[in-house]
Design an enzyme around this catalytic site. Structure first.
Site, PDB file in Angstrom:
ATOM      1  N   TYR A  53       0.854  -1.197   0.000  1.00 43.15           N
ATOM      2  CA  TYR A  53       0.000   0.000   0.000  1.00 43.15           C
ATOM      3  C   TYR A  53       0.886   1.242   0.000  1.00 43.15           C
ATOM      4  O   TYR A  53       1.800   1.368   0.823  1.00 43.15           O
ATOM      5  CB  TYR A  53      -0.910   0.014   1.220  1.00 43.15           C
ATOM      6  CG  TYR A  53      -1.861   1.187   1.263  1.00 43.15           C
ATOM      7  CD1 TYR A  53      -3.030   1.173   0.526  1.00 43.15           C
ATOM      8  CD2 TYR A  53      -1.563   2.305   2.047  1.00 43.15           C
ATOM      9  CE1 TYR A  53      -3.906   2.242   0.554  1.00 43.15           C
ATOM     10  CE2 TYR A  53      -2.429   3.390   2.080  1.00 43.15           C
ATOM     11  CZ  TYR A  53      -3.596   3.351   1.339  1.00 43.15           C
ATOM     12  OH  TYR A  53      -4.457   4.417   1.363  1.00 43.15           O
ATOM     13  N   LEU A  54       0.626   2.154  -0.915  1.00 45.41           N
ATOM     14  CA  LEU A  54       1.400   3.387  -1.022  1.00 45.41           C
ATOM     15  C   LEU A  54       0.588   4.537  -0.440  1.00 45.41           C
ATOM     16  O   LEU A  54      -0.550   4.774  -0.859  1.00 45.41           O
ATOM     17  CB  LEU A  54       1.753   3.670  -2.480  1.00 45.41           C
ATOM     18  CG  LEU A  54       2.551   2.597  -3.209  1.00 45.41           C
ATOM     19  CD1 LEU A  54       2.835   3.020  -4.650  1.00 45.41           C
ATOM     20  CD2 LEU A  54       3.859   2.284  -2.483  1.00 45.41           C
TER      21      LEU A  54
ATOM     22  N   ASP B  90       0.263   2.167 -20.146  1.00 39.50           N
ATOM     23  CA  ASP B  90      -1.065   2.742 -19.893  1.00 39.50           C
ATOM     24  C   ASP B  90      -0.892   3.983 -19.027  1.00 39.50           C
ATOM     25  O   ASP B  90      -1.473   4.105 -17.950  1.00 39.50           O
ATOM     26  CB  ASP B  90      -1.970   1.721 -19.204  1.00 39.50           C
ATOM     27  CG  ASP B  90      -3.434   2.163 -19.145  1.00 39.50           C
ATOM     28  OD1 ASP B  90      -3.813   3.070 -19.916  1.00 39.50           O
ATOM     29  OD2 ASP B  90      -4.187   1.600 -18.329  1.00 39.50           O
TER      30      ASP B  90
END
Length: 284
Positions: free
Chosen positions: A87-88, A190
């Site tokens: 998790y950032l 992307d």
């Protein structure tokens, strides 16, 4: 998310699983544990191979010095593929730092001069085999753009008039790309504004890649479609890895690519943007 998921995921002491926004391809969840949070992506009714290319892309980016989430685990639970990520913590940062980081990623070239990737791209609605080739034009036009053309015709989103315009645009793209000396850079694949963030310490980070080695202008084309990249981004990119004078003519090709993806996925609401971009290409 039932008790089986809590048991099978490769982390302990899960306290809460909360659905969050994760794009249009995956279901996404915040996993809260007694120690630290994680980010979970789920692809219903797919094997764990669905995430193989994304995992390889995250690994390649990290090896190139790009900040990206670490892979905690992946697999399949109850017939659904999952990818569990570090998790950032979000913060604020500099578009200049982001531009420099993207340029440094593009400076990472495929050692044999080949375009493609060792794993296929798996999207929610379409896939590419990414077969290695020494021709960027072949990979981009034959293996990607032409596939989209066929899909748009099959779905009834393009008629004969649209196909005739595409054929004209295709000839222009082919001629321009054959004249251009492309190098196979490591691409995010992307690179729109929803796939970067700034961390709590201000560093930029990239995530959710669709990786392959291709012409770096491909990634820059994606940055032009939905906004989120400022002049500071492009100035820092140019300073780190300068573009040729005619680059922005070709960058329209990759803008068209992403708009065709959205036309295929979301329908005729994107038709005006696709038509406008094809007109711009024919006028250059």
């Amino acid at each position: 998310m039932n008790d089986l998921w809590k048991k099978e995921l490769p982390v302990e002491n899960i306290k809460k699983i909360t659905p969050v926004t994760g794009g249009d391809v995956n279901d996404a969840y915040l996993i809260e544990t007694a120690v630290e949070p994680y980010f979970l992506l789920v692809q219903p009714r797919r094997s764990e191979d669905f995430y193989a290319a994304e995992i390889a892309g995250l690994d390649a980016m990290k090896k190139a010095g790009i900040t990206a989430p670490g892979v905690v685990g992946y697999g399949q639970i109850e017939g659904d593929a999952y990818l569990l990520l570090e998790y950032l913590e979000e913060g604020t940062g500099s578009q200049s730092d982001l531009g420099e980081m993207v340029a440094n990623m593009h400076l990472e070239h495929q050692k044999d001069g080949q375009f493609g990737f060792h794993l296929p791209h798996e999207g929610g609605d379409f896939s590419f085999d990414n077969t290695w080739t020494d021709s960027w034009s072949e990979l981009f036009i034959n293996e990607r753009m032409d596939q989209f053309k066929e899909r748009l015709a099959e779905q009834g989103l393009w008629g004969e008039a649209d196909l005739e315009v595409y054929d004209k645009v295709r000839r222009i793209m082919k001629d321009k790309l054959d004249e251009h000396e492309s190098e196979p850079s490591l691409l995010h694949g992307d690179l729109w504004a929803g796939n970067y963030m700034f961390l709590s310490d201000g560093r930029p980070a990239l995530f959710d890649p669709s990786p392959f080695y291709g012409d770096r202008e491909f990634d820059l084309g994606a940055t032009t479609v939905f906004g989120g990249f400022t002049d500071d981004f492009y100035d820092a990119y140019e300073k780190t890895y300068p573009l040729s004078d005619d680059a922005w003519e070709r960058i329209r090709f990759y803008k068209l690519y992403l708009l065709m993806v959205h036309l295929m996925k979301f329908g005729s609401v994107y038709a005006p943007s696709v038509n406008r971009t094809m007109d711009e290409i024919m006028k250059t």
